[in-house]
Scaffold this active site. Structure first.
Site, mmCIF file in Angstrom:
data_model
loop_
_atom_site.group_PDB
_atom_site.id
_atom_site.type_symbol
_atom_site.label_atom_id
_atom_site.label_comp_id
_atom_site.label_asym_id
_atom_site.label_seq_id
_atom_site.Cartn_x
_atom_site.Cartn_y
_atom_site.Cartn_z
ATOM 1 N N SER A 144 0.849 -1.188 0.000
ATOM 2 C CA SER A 144 0.000 0.000 0.000
ATOM 3 C C SER A 144 0.886 1.240 0.000
ATOM 4 O O SER A 144 2.031 1.190 0.480
ATOM 5 C CB SER A 144 -0.889 0.017 1.251
ATOM 6 O OG SER A 144 -1.526 1.274 1.415
ATOM 7 N N TYR A 157 -2.162 0.506 10.642
ATOM 8 C CA TYR A 157 -2.226 -0.182 9.348
ATOM 9 C C TYR A 157 -0.978 0.117 8.519
ATOM 10 O O TYR A 157 -0.370 -0.802 7.953
ATOM 11 C CB TYR A 157 -3.479 0.290 8.605
ATOM 12 C CG TYR A 157 -3.550 -0.135 7.153
ATOM 13 C CD1 TYR A 157 -3.950 -1.425 6.811
ATOM 14 C CD2 TYR A 157 -3.232 0.758 6.125
ATOM 15 C CE1 TYR A 157 -4.023 -1.817 5.476
ATOM 16 C CE2 TYR A 157 -3.306 0.369 4.795
ATOM 17 C CZ TYR A 157 -3.694 -0.915 4.480
ATOM 18 O OH TYR A 157 -3.765 -1.289 3.163
#
Length: 251
Positions: A144, A157
């Site tokens: 990501s 995260y």
């Protein structure tokens, strides 16, 4: 084996209900992929995902797999590779978590880290070893843009993805020259089940766009893929913003 166009004939998806994984599998099956394994927690959603690929013409099977149970990974994934060579492994499982809740609940935060990083390390190493034994194949890992720099809004995260990203890069270096291709995919905000209800970020993309980028990366044997591509320049700039300034950015 991959065909002359670089399309895998067999695919193993870890995280079989992921929207990105589904878009990628359907795209590859529309080309020349004929055998698909979907690994994930047994559920109606996993079976529905498998059935949609069968209807497209792929020989699709499911295997029980839980990222949070690394002790069972060897058995579950070994079962797949025992059935024959796998040309491509797509590691697509992960959880976004809830930043506010997870900051207040260390156990919830730990589950995010265990899913996104620890589980991926275990599964990634097992699949990498199997691919190396074959002497060919691609390991594609969904990272990501959040891995590039920790942000106040999602640092739990983001930190788990940063660990995964670094691990995958190192694994790619370790496998260089073995015939195994390792590719890190760094999407931005993806409109999917995981982000439903969240405010959309700039340069948002779709599972289908990520799938297209993955296919192109496979063909070119790229090592790092950004989706959309412009994010590479954006994140390169943000990475070098002084920390006091970075704290004041609306991120």
């Amino acid at each position: 084996m991959k065909d002359a166009f670089g399309t895998p004939q067999s695919l193993l998806v870890l995280g079989g209900t992921s929207d990105i994984a589904q878009a990628t599998a359907h795209r590859l099956v529309a080309r020349r992929t004929r055998t698909v394994w979907l690994a994930g927690r047994p559920s109606p959603a996993l079976e529905k995902s498998a059935e949609s690929l069968r209807q497209q013409g792929a020989d699709t099977r499911t295997v029980a797999f839980d990222a949070l149970d690394p002790e069972a990974h060897e058995t579950a994934l070994g079962k797949v590779f025992a059935e024959g060579d796998i040309d491509m492994v797509l590691l697509a499982f992960g959880t976004l978590g809830d930043q506010a809740r997870d900051e207040a609940d260390p156990l919830a935060a730990a589950r995010v880290a265990q899913t996104n990083y620890t589980g991926a390390v275990s599964a990634g190493l097992i699949c990498a070893r199997a691919l190396q034994t074959q002497g060919h194949g691609s390991l594609v890992v969904l990272s990501s843009v959040a891995a590039e720099r920790a942000r106040r809004s999602n640092f739990i995260y983001g930190s788990s993805k940063a660990g995964l990203d670094a691990f995958t890069q190192g694994l790619g270096d370790a496998l260089h020259g073995t015939g195994v291709h390792v590719m890190v995919v760094r999407p931005g905000f993806v409109r999917s089940k995981m982000t439903a209800g969240l405010e959309e970020a700039p340069l948002a993309t779709t599972p289908e766009a990520v799938a297209e980028a993955i296919e192109t990366g496979l063909r070119r044997r790229t090592e790092t893929v950004w989706v959309p591509g412009r994010l590479r320049l954006v994140m390169s700039a943000l990475r070098h913003v002084p920390r006091p300034v970075f704290r004041r950015l609306p991120l």
